[in-house]
Design an enzyme around this catalytic site. Structure first.
Site, short mmCIF file in Angstrom:
data_model
loop_
_atom_site.label_atom_id
_atom_site.label_comp_id
_atom_site.label_asym_id
_atom_site.label_seq_id
_atom_site.Cartn_x
_atom_site.Cartn_y
_atom_site.Cartn_z
N ARG A 1 -3.19 6.77 1.16
CA ARG A 1 -3.71 7.96 1.83
C ARG A 1 -2.73 8.64 2.79
NH1 ARG A 1 -9.29 5.66 4.08
NH2 ARG A 1 -8.00 3.79 4.25
N ARG B 1 -6.42 11.89 -5.79
CA ARG B 1 -7.73 11.27 -5.58
C ARG B 1 -8.84 12.32 -5.62
NH1 ARG B 1 -9.60 6.88 -0.97
NH2 ARG B 1 -11.83 7.33 -1.05
N ASP C 1 -7.12 -2.16 -7.05
CA ASP C 1 -7.82 -2.67 -5.89
C ASP C 1 -7.98 -4.18 -6.05
OD1 ASP C 1 -9.46 -1.71 -3.39
OD2 ASP C 1 -10.70 -3.24 -4.36
N ARG D 1 0.83 -1.21 0.00
CA ARG D 1 0.00 0.00 0.00
C ARG D 1 0.87 1.27 0.00
NH1 ARG D 1 -3.58 -0.44 4.73
NH2 ARG D 1 -4.34 -2.39 3.88
N TYR E 1 -15.31 -11.39 0.32
CA TYR E 1 -15.99 -10.14 0.05
C TYR E 1 -17.27 -10.35 -0.74
CZ TYR E 1 -12.00 -7.34 1.68
OH TYR E 1 -11.03 -6.75 2.44
#
Length: 357
Positions: free
Chosen positions: A31, A40, A77, A27, A154
């Site tokens: 963020r 973003r 993703d 990652r 998921y």
């Protein structure tokens, strides 16, 4: 394609000598970086960012412009495959990923379409090509996918879960149905990763984020078996080089001896596993990647350097180690701390590779 200027990462994955331990961050484009947040915002939302190859390229390169990392990883993703299968992926603020049409019965599983990567996930493949050209041989590019078990979690749960009740009910009540779903996903992941390799990914990682929630025995049957199937059908040579495969099961330290037989080139470790013990268990059959606790990056510089030194000593001298965190870097980390971490790995690892210098 341009000549690769820094192949330290690829060499380490194959157990070849290096001058210092290579390092990248799971990652690493995310963020915690203000430049990522700015891009973003320009994209509008997370999915729009993922589905625009130029934006995906931009954020992939951002951490490389800050830190001397030894690899880039495709910005995407893990849920692109179920999204392409029509499950309606969306992101709830503060809640993570959600599916509008979760998989809940046999009819849902049987109606899942066969993935056509070239059209259904063309934006990912374009991103790989765009990023590879933009890197211009700077460092290798890693492609990736979620594991079949993790994707199924998921898809059946409809999003993130704490107890995995729905998929574990399926596992124990109708295991044959879950196997059909996992087999479909294994075929999709294989096609997806092979398309990334052909587009320019020089290594690939399978993220088995939820493998560790399984019991011994069910892990081997419902997760590892399908990752092994994928690995056995991947393109392993491209552009005149071997394409290494990294298998990362979070919480999977108890099963390293099973995992090493999967055909992978490297095993990713979370922070619960002792590196020295893991090295003894795999006995040179594959490389190891990991495994600092991401929360160490909330410490001061001395703490970060001390933990890097401790883990390097645990692994010991010689090749076959890629330094990483034991999971993804967290969004609240100060970028300066990530820089201290990367520099410490390079500086403190040199004595462990003195014969290669």
């Amino acid at each position: 394609m341009p000549t690769l200027k820094n192949d330290r990462f690829l060499r380490a994955l194959q157990g070849q000598s290096v001058d210092r331990t290579p390092v990248w961050l799971m990652r690493q484009a995310g963020r915690y970086l203000p430049e990522y947040r700015a891009t973003r915002a320009r994209a509008g939302d997370f999915l729009s960012l993922c589905k625009n190859p130029d934006f995906a390229c931009e954020v992939t390169l951002q951490p490389l412009d800050r830190f001397p990392l030894d690899a880039a990883i495709l910005f995407s993703d893990i849920l692109t495959i179920p999204d392409a299968m029509g499950l309606g992926l969306y992101f709830e603020e503060g809640e993570g990923p959600r599916f509008r049409k979760p998989v809940s019965c046999e009819a849902d599983i049987m109606s899942l379409p066969v993935l056509k990567v070239a059209t259904d996930l063309d934006y990912v493949i374009k991103a790989v090509t765009t990023i590879r050209h933009a890197l211009a041989g700077r460092v290798p590019l890693i492609g990736f996918s979620g594991s079949p078990w993790t994707l199924a979690c998921y898809m059946v749960q409809g999003g993130s879960s704490k107890d995995f009740r729905r998929i574990k009910t399926m596992l124990y009540q109708t295991p044959e149905l879950l196997h059909i779903l996992l087999d479909k996903l294994a075929d999709a992941v294989t096609a997806y990763l092979n398309a990334q390799i052909m587009a320019g990914a020089q290594a690939v990682q399978i993220f088995d984020t939820w493998g560790g929630v399984l019991a011994d025995g069910t892990y081997q049957s419902f997760s590892l078996h399908y990752m092994q199937k994928i690995i056995s059908n991947l393109v392993r040579e491209h552009e005149g080089r071997h394409v290494p495969v990294i298998l990362f099961t979070k919480g999977g330290g108890l099963w390293l001896e099973d995992m090493v037989q999967s055909g992978c080139d490297a095993l990713g470790l979370d922070w619960t596993m002792n590196l020295g013990r893991a090295r003894s268990l795999v006995a040179g059959r594959c490389a190891l990647q990991g495994n600092m606790d991401p929360s160490v990056l909330y410490g001061d510089a001395a703490t970060i350097r001390r933990e890097v030194a401790r883990l390097l000593a645990q692994y010991g001298s010689g090749a076959g180690h890629v330094f990483n965190l034991g999971h993804g870097i967290e969004q609240w980390v100060d970028p300066a701390s990530a820089g201290i971490f990367v520099d410490a790995v390079h500086e403190l690892s040199e004595p462990y590779h003195s014969a290669a210098a």
